[in-house]
Motif scaffolding. Sequence first.
Motif, PDB file in Angstrom:
ATOM      1  N   VAL A  56       0.840  -1.204   0.000  1.00  0.00           N
ATOM      2  CA  VAL A  56       0.000   0.000   0.000  1.00  0.00           C
ATOM      3  C   VAL A  56       0.871   1.249   0.000  1.00  0.00           C
ATOM      4  CG1 VAL A  56      -1.705   1.317   1.315  1.00  0.00           C
ATOM      5  CG2 VAL A  56      -1.939  -1.163   1.103  1.00  0.00           C
ATOM      6  N   ALA A  59       2.243   1.693  -3.391  1.00  0.00           N
ATOM      7  CA  ALA A  59       1.185   2.135  -4.299  1.00  0.00           C
ATOM      8  C   ALA A  59       0.945   3.638  -4.188  1.00  0.00           C
ATOM      9  CB  ALA A  59      -0.103   1.364  -4.004  1.00  0.00           C
ATOM     10  N   ILE A 110       0.029  -3.064  -6.273  1.00  0.00           N
ATOM     11  CA  ILE A 110      -0.970  -3.952  -5.693  1.00  0.00           C
ATOM     12  C   ILE A 110      -1.077  -5.253  -6.488  1.00  0.00           C
ATOM     13  CG2 ILE A 110      -3.352  -4.136  -4.950  1.00  0.00           C
ATOM     14  CD1 ILE A 110      -1.668  -2.104  -3.438  1.00  0.00           C
ATOM     15  N   THR A 114      -0.968  -9.030  -5.135  1.00  0.00           N
ATOM     16  CA  THR A 114      -1.959 -10.060  -5.456  1.00  0.00           C
ATOM     17  C   THR A 114      -1.283 -11.308  -6.006  1.00  0.00           C
ATOM     18  OG1 THR A 114      -3.572  -8.322  -5.988  1.00  0.00           O
ATOM     19  CG2 THR A 114      -4.056 -10.553  -6.765  1.00  0.00           C
ATOM     20  N   SER A 413      -6.066  -7.173  -1.200  1.00  0.00           N
ATOM     21  CA  SER A 413      -5.251  -6.403  -2.143  1.00  0.00           C
ATOM     22  C   SER A 413      -6.090  -5.915  -3.321  1.00  0.00           C
ATOM     23  CB  SER A 413      -4.064  -7.241  -2.628  1.00  0.00           C
ATOM     24  OG  SER A 413      -4.492  -8.339  -3.430  1.00  0.00           O
ATOM     25  N   ALA A 417      -6.701  -1.931  -4.382  1.00  0.00           N
ATOM     26  CA  ALA A 417      -6.539  -1.381  -5.729  1.00  0.00           C
ATOM     27  C   ALA A 417      -7.752  -0.561  -6.148  1.00  0.00           C
ATOM     28  CB  ALA A 417      -6.289  -2.516  -6.727  1.00  0.00           C
TER      29      ALA A 417
END
Length: 472
Positions: A56, A59, A110, A114, A413, A417
């Motif tokens: 996170v 991201a 993300i 995943t 996840s 996103a």
Amino acid sequence: IMAAILTAIATGVTWCFCTATASLLSSCCGNDKPSTIPPSATSGRKRSVFLLFVAVGIAFAFQYGLAPYIINDVPIDNFITDKWSDGCMQYETDALQERCAGNNGAYRAIASATLFFVLAGLASMCKPTANREAWPAKYVLFLFLVGSTIVIPNEPVFSDIYLQIARVGAIIFVLFEQVIIIDLAYNWNDSWVEKSNQAESDEPGTGKKWLGAILASCAILYAGSIAAIALLYNFFSGCASNNAFITITLVMSVLVTGVQLSGEESSLLTSANIVAYATFLCYTAVAKNPNADCNPNLGELDGLGIALGVGITLLSLAWTAYSKTAHDRIQGSETGVSKESLVENDTNVKSSEDRKITGVVTGNNQYGTNKSGNFDDEEAPKGDDDDNETNENVPSNYFGNSWKLNAILGLVSCWVAMALTGWGSIESGGDAANPDVGKVSMWMIIASQWVVLTLYLWTLVAPRLFPDRDFS
């Protein structure tokens, strides 16, 4: 001779430093237990949750730092800028192009998470101890995955393929979040009731303050939900779809509360939490409506939606990492190992006659356990540093459900996103470049809200309709 001595000393100091560093890494994120001790189904869950926290953070850095820099500040086109601007140059304004690149930057981090959890889940299915082993190498693998995405074009991997995968995963997570909300509400309610009973036993009359706190919390949640619904009517009404979504939310909220108050299957605090969650989903849905007549936020960055989405994420990660119910639900009962075989070597285990049958429709302090193979704290085989494993006699096939932890985090996840990117919308400065994305997201979110409310209503009425069946 002096040079040889200095070289030997330097070599020894370096070796000690490297050994200490390796030991520290192993203690923090490695495997600190022999492979002969079977892991629990939730082994490594705190390390997995921390990895998602890292994802996170990356991201956010990609979305609001690296992507705007690449689009606006890099003076010449190069290999990297071509990959990050791929599919974004079709938008007319610089702001939309920056938002497109930012969304794809978030997808890069993300999507890596995943993929990591998918691979970890597959590994744990093949090898039960995989969840707790080699965490330094796993973090390196994850960072390698993130780094490799920098040179991958936006289309079709991120803006097309992963966007659709994340949408589906996020919807599944919305349904799973209901379990988290109910669990937290039950534990919250039971904790304060227990404190009320304790205070009453210590000094009669003092326990009422805890019961008053429960009622005050319910009042705050319901008042907030009513105020939010009123604001939705004020700002997001004007078209049939939004009016219907808000009205259904209001009617269903009143219905589930009324049904709950008429029986003993749940608590008022649980209903208040579910109503607040349904109101949040209603807001998320109407805020994605591509019709400007009933969506004043169309074309603007939905900061409130992102903040609430991140809050839901943090709540879910905390539940996954620390909740006893999370441990029980991940552990499951499809193990092929009888309860008797697990407890025969433990003289401190409670007898089965002392167990309490509970479940999602009850309001006691053992929410989430059942009589089909989940264990109390004293009965459960313990897991790594999260669970203090000590039982060496537990058969290894007991841990065949350890992949569930990775499945849950994979769904989280996907939700992250969608929360960070407004479910894939490209909006800025009052312009909505892809309104069809908003329409699809709107219907997916509101449909999931209807399922959440319907499932909760079913947990309330099912024991009354079928009193001879066990719904624990």
